[in-house]
Each structure stands twice: as C-alpha cells, then as structure tokens.
Design a protein around this motif. Structure first.
Motif, PDB file in Angstrom:
ATOM      1  N   GLU A  11      16.034   3.750  11.823  1.00 38.46           N
ATOM      2  CA  GLU A  11      14.740   4.149  11.282  1.00 38.46           C
ATOM      3  C   GLU A  11      14.605   5.665  11.337  1.00 38.46           C
ATOM      4  O   GLU A  11      14.776   6.278  12.392  1.00 38.46           O
ATOM      5  CB  GLU A  11      13.607   3.468  12.038  1.00 38.46           C
ATOM      6  CG  GLU A  11      13.598   1.955  11.840  1.00 38.46           C
ATOM      7  CD  GLU A  11      12.316   1.320  12.332  1.00 38.46           C
ATOM      8  OE1 GLU A  11      11.241   1.676  11.827  1.00 38.46           O
ATOM      9  OE2 GLU A  11      12.410   0.469  13.236  1.00 38.46           O
ATOM     10  N   PRO A  70      12.515   9.027   8.846  1.00 41.03           N
ATOM     11  CA  PRO A  70      11.642   9.279   7.700  1.00 41.03           C
ATOM     12  C   PRO A  70      12.369   9.341   6.360  1.00 41.03           C
ATOM     13  O   PRO A  70      11.846   8.858   5.342  1.00 41.03           O
ATOM     14  CB  PRO A  70      10.993  10.624   8.052  1.00 41.03           C
ATOM     15  CG  PRO A  70      10.982  10.648   9.538  1.00 41.03           C
ATOM     16  CD  PRO A  70      12.250   9.955   9.960  1.00 41.03           C
ATOM     17  N   THR A 122      13.217   5.848   5.333  1.00 40.82           N
ATOM     18  CA  THR A 122      11.996   5.198   4.857  1.00 40.82           C
ATOM     19  C   THR A 122      11.633   5.683   3.459  1.00 40.82           C
ATOM     20  O   THR A 122      11.084   4.927   2.649  1.00 40.82           O
ATOM     21  CB  THR A 122      10.836   5.448   5.830  1.00 40.82           C
ATOM     22  OG1 THR A 122      11.224   5.039   7.145  1.00 40.82           O
ATOM     23  CG2 THR A 122       9.592   4.679   5.421  1.00 40.82           C
ATOM     24  N   ASP A 123      11.952   6.943   3.152  1.00 37.02           N
ATOM     25  CA  ASP A 123      11.707   7.475   1.817  1.00 37.02           C
ATOM     26  C   ASP A 123      12.559   6.749   0.777  1.00 37.02           C
ATOM     27  O   ASP A 123      12.085   6.429  -0.320  1.00 37.02           O
ATOM     28  CB  ASP A 123      11.997   8.976   1.796  1.00 37.02           C
ATOM     29  CG  ASP A 123      11.235   9.715   0.706  1.00 37.02           C
ATOM     30  OD1 ASP A 123      10.062   9.367   0.462  1.00 37.02           O
ATOM     31  OD2 ASP A 123      11.798  10.640   0.110  1.00 37.02           O
ATOM     32  N   ALA A 137       7.647   8.778   1.752  1.00 35.83           N
ATOM     33  CA  ALA A 137       7.426   8.645   3.192  1.00 35.83           C
ATOM     34  C   ALA A 137       7.374  10.008   3.869  1.00 35.83           C
ATOM     35  O   ALA A 137       6.971  10.108   5.029  1.00 35.83           O
ATOM     36  CB  ALA A 137       8.534   7.802   3.811  1.00 35.83           C
ATOM     37  N   GLU A 171       0.558   9.504   3.220  1.00 42.11           N
ATOM     38  CA  GLU A 171       0.045   9.013   4.495  1.00 42.11           C
ATOM     39  C   GLU A 171       0.859   7.817   4.992  1.00 42.11           C
ATOM     40  O   GLU A 171       1.262   6.949   4.220  1.00 42.11           O
ATOM     41  CB  GLU A 171      -1.418   8.602   4.348  1.00 42.11           C
ATOM     42  CG  GLU A 171      -2.366   9.772   4.106  1.00 42.11           C
ATOM     43  CD  GLU A 171      -3.810   9.317   4.042  1.00 42.11           C
ATOM     44  OE1 GLU A 171      -4.063   8.104   4.216  1.00 42.11           O
ATOM     45  OE2 GLU A 171      -4.681  10.183   3.829  1.00 42.11           O
ATOM     46  N   GLU A 172       1.076   7.799   6.304  1.00 40.03           N
ATOM     47  CA  GLU A 172       1.881   6.738   6.909  1.00 40.03           C
ATOM     48  C   GLU A 172       1.288   5.358   6.633  1.00 40.03           C
ATOM     49  O   GLU A 172       2.023   4.396   6.385  1.00 40.03           O
ATOM     50  CB  GLU A 172       1.981   6.971   8.415  1.00 40.03           C
ATOM     51  CG  GLU A 172       2.878   5.989   9.141  1.00 40.03           C
ATOM     52  CD  GLU A 172       2.999   6.296  10.616  1.00 40.03           C
ATOM     53  OE1 GLU A 172       3.394   5.388  11.370  1.00 40.03           O
ATOM     54  OE2 GLU A 172       2.694   7.435  11.017  1.00 40.03           O
ATOM     55  N   VAL A 190       2.281   4.205   3.160  1.00 41.09           N
ATOM     56  CA  VAL A 190       3.693   3.817   3.116  1.00 41.09           C
ATOM     57  C   VAL A 190       3.893   2.456   3.764  1.00 41.09           C
ATOM     58  O   VAL A 190       4.584   1.581   3.219  1.00 41.09           O
ATOM     59  CB  VAL A 190       4.558   4.893   3.810  1.00 41.09           C
ATOM     60  CG1 VAL A 190       5.996   4.416   3.963  1.00 41.09           C
ATOM     61  CG2 VAL A 190       4.516   6.198   3.026  1.00 41.09           C
ATOM     62  N   GLN A 191       3.297   2.248   4.923  1.00 37.53           N
ATOM     63  CA  GLN A 191       3.462   0.980   5.635  1.00 37.53           C
ATOM     64  C   GLN A 191       2.881  -0.180   4.844  1.00 37.53           C
ATOM     65  O   GLN A 191       3.439  -1.290   4.838  1.00 37.53           O
ATOM     66  CB  GLN A 191       2.800   1.058   7.011  1.00 37.53           C
ATOM     67  CG  GLN A 191       3.135  -0.122   7.915  1.00 37.53           C
ATOM     68  CD  GLN A 191       4.628  -0.258   8.169  1.00 37.53           C
ATOM     69  OE1 GLN A 191       5.291   0.706   8.551  1.00 37.53           O
ATOM     70  NE2 GLN A 191       5.167  -1.446   7.946  1.00 37.53           N
TER      71      GLN A 191
END
Length: 369
Positions: A179, A181, A184-185, A352, A356-357, A360-361
């Motif tokens: 994991e 950033p 995640t992007d 990501a 804002e987190e 994204v989540q």
C-alpha cells in the motif's frame, strides 16, 4: 618441490580470495564514460531487471548517454535503506557528478534533507513531487491514474467479452506490491475506467507485501484467478512478474505496468507476452531524457516539479503487436475514446495524490466484492 608447493599455496590463496569476494554484497555499478558533457549518476534504490519501473528509468539513462553526449554511471544499492544515505552523501561530497538521478518515491525525503547540505549538487527525483524550497532539486511525477483509467476500460470490457478463458462474471483484479499513495493512484484510475463501462463491476484488490517476491506475486494472482477474476493489473515491480507466470498457467490475462512488458518478453518468453494485453506506461525514461535535454538547453527550472500525463506523453498504455492481435477492435475503439476524452479535459480522473482521502476510499469501496 618448493616451486610446486609455492604454486599450490598461491592457487589456494587465489581460490579463497575469489570465494570471499563472491560472498560480499557490493553495489552494482555500470559506467558509460565514452562521452563528454554532463556527468550523471543514476542511483537505483532497488534492482534492475524488473522489466518495469527501474528498467524504464535505466533505459532513459542509456539513451542520455548514447544520444545526448553525457557520461553516466548506474549504481544499484538495493532496498536496504541503511545504505542509502551514506551512498548519496559520498556521491555528493565527491562532487564528481553534475546531476544525481534517483527514485523520489523511495528516497525523496532523504534527498530533500541532503540537498541543503550540498547546495552545489543537483538532483533529479522521478515519481515524486517536492514541496518547499529546494533550489537544486527538480522532480517529476506522473499521472498514472490517467493511464490506469484506460486500462480499467479495457479490463471491464475484457471480463464481459467472449475472449478465450473469460468467464461470465464481472470480476477484474488489481495487485499492488504494498500500500502506497502512488499505487492507490493506479488503483483509483483503474476503478474509474472500469466503472465507466459497467457500474456493477467488482474489483478484487490484493497486496503482495513485497516488491521483489515473485513467488508471492504468483500466489496472489492465482488466488484472484481462482475467485473468478479474468484479468488482473499488478503494480508491483519485480514481484509482479510472478503474476504473469500465474496468468500463463491459468489461461488468464495481465495488464503490465510502467514499461511495455509484453515487448520485453517478446523474444525470451512469447507465451508470457501473449497474456499481457497492454501495459500502463509511466514514461520514466522519456521524462529523464526530456529533463536532460532541457538542462542542456538551459531551460530546466530547478526547485520545481512537473506532473506528466496523457497529454504530456508522461503516461499512457502500450499499443504493440500483442495489443493489436489479442484485443478485440471494439475494446480498442472504446479505449481510444477514453484517451481522447481525458486529453481534452472532458474526463478528469480522480487522483489519490491530490483528491480527498474520503473520496478516494469511497470509489475503492464501491467496487468491493
């Protein structure tokens, strides 16, 4: 007799020295000193041979040496971070290189801290954004979410197609090294592309927990395929190569990452190349060549960062003979429409790294099995 005994002793000393030398873990270094001009050192915080991110950067450094008249050195220092700071300090103190290049997503904070101690040393960081006043640092980041958006379109259409090995389930996969950033992007762009095709798509997300463990990568991909996933997207550097092996064995499909992985396997393992329908490209090599060209022209703005996406040829997907042969025309057409829409600004892909987190989540949760 004495001469024979001396020869035996010398032979033993030579053999022992060879064994000891082979047992040492040393930095791997490659020089290209055949050219004049800028002197550049590329420090690999990992290993080459991943057919992915590091190899893409190294290809760019090779082109810099061959086409731009620069002298280059490549040093592989591995993932042991205790070696990183001493290596960079030695290079900066030595003052031998005009520019030191490295992966900023790994060593960015370290370089930013060192840059003030060595203000005459210039650093190029790729795959990161710098924040603050670092007048001797230039960084490059990539809109991997845009390339992943196109991959998501492809994956969602593959899993509902009549291609060989595809089941009726609307299931696609994503596998990260760990994991992070940037990973995640990749993921959020992939999901948005897939959802643009089918809101009901399910995305199985797994993390290997390693960037190097190909056996664990293979095991992770097999687990996804056994759950009904037809195609998976490993963003995992060397560990992702194990996912390719799994796809070959199980007659499934892969989306490669960073480099054009199908073509890297073209001659050595065509059976692997054949399961890689495309690759999400981070054009690291191109971006490094571009940076050195700007430095030679006196236009590189030190102390800044640039973000490169589809429009700037910093990201995209691979269009090669395997893509043309194995991907149905209607899927290629849909991917091209997606590309045009993103480049025109009609589609803005969530990131990501900047959104804002919570947003994204929510996107990730929306496709959970």
């Amino acid at each position: 007799m004495k001469k024979r005994l001396l020869a035996v002793v010398l032979t033993c000393i030579f053999v022992i020295s060879m064994i000891v030398g082979c047992g040492k873990e040393e930095k791997k270094e490659v020089d290209n000193d055949s050219k004049d001009g800028l002197k550049i050192c590329f420090v690999v915080t990992g290993q080459l041979g991943d057919k992915s991110f590091n190899d893409s950067a190294n290809e760019g450094v090779t082109r810099i040496a061959e086409t731009l008249g620069c002298s280059t050195k490549v040093i592989e220092i591995g993932r042991d971070q205790t070696k990183w700071q001493p290596t960079f300090e030695d290079l900066a103190e030595g003052g031998e290189y005009d520019i030191i290049i490295t992966n900023g997503s790994n060593a960015g904070e370290l370089i930013q801290n060192l840059s003030g101690d060595y203000p005459e040393q210039k650093f190029i960081l790729f795959d990161t954004e710098i924040e603050g006043d670092y007048p001797n640092v230039y960084s490059i980041s990539y809109k991997q979410n845009e390339g992943s958006y196109l991959a998501g379109i492809l994956a969602a259409m593959v899993t509902t197609s009549d291609m060989e090995g595809v089941n009726p389930d609307k299931k696609i996969g994503f596998i990260g090294g760990s994991e992070h950033p940037i990973i995640t992007d990749f993921l959020v762009g992939y999901i948005e592309g897939a959802k643009s095709v089918d809101e009901d798509i399910k995305v199985y997300v797994s993390y290997i927990g390693s960037w190097d463990d190909t056996a664990k990568g293979k095991e992770t991909a097999i687990a996804q395929f056994n759950q009904g996933v037809d195609i998976t997207f490993p963003a995992a550097e060397q560990a992702g190569l194990g996912c390719v092996e799994a796809a070959v064995e199980m007659n499934k499909y892969i989306i490669g990452v960073d480099s054009d992985q199908a073509m890297l396997f073209d001659e050595s393992s065509p059976e692997k190349a054949n399961v890689i329908l495309t690759s999400v490209l981070k054009e690291v090599g191109n971006s490094l060549v571009r940076a050195i060209e700007m430095e030679q022209a006196g236009t590189l703005e030190w102390g800044t960062f640039e973000k490169l996406g589809l429009k700037e040829d910093g990201a995209g997907i691979a269009d090669n003979k395997y893509y043309q042969k194995n991907v149905p025309d209607e899927i290629k057409a849909a991917v091209e429409v997606g590309r045009e829409e993103v480049m025109a600004g009609n589609i803005v892909v969530t990131s990501a790294l900047s959104d804002e987190e919570a947003k994204v989540q929510k996107i990730i949760d929306s496709v959970a099995p």
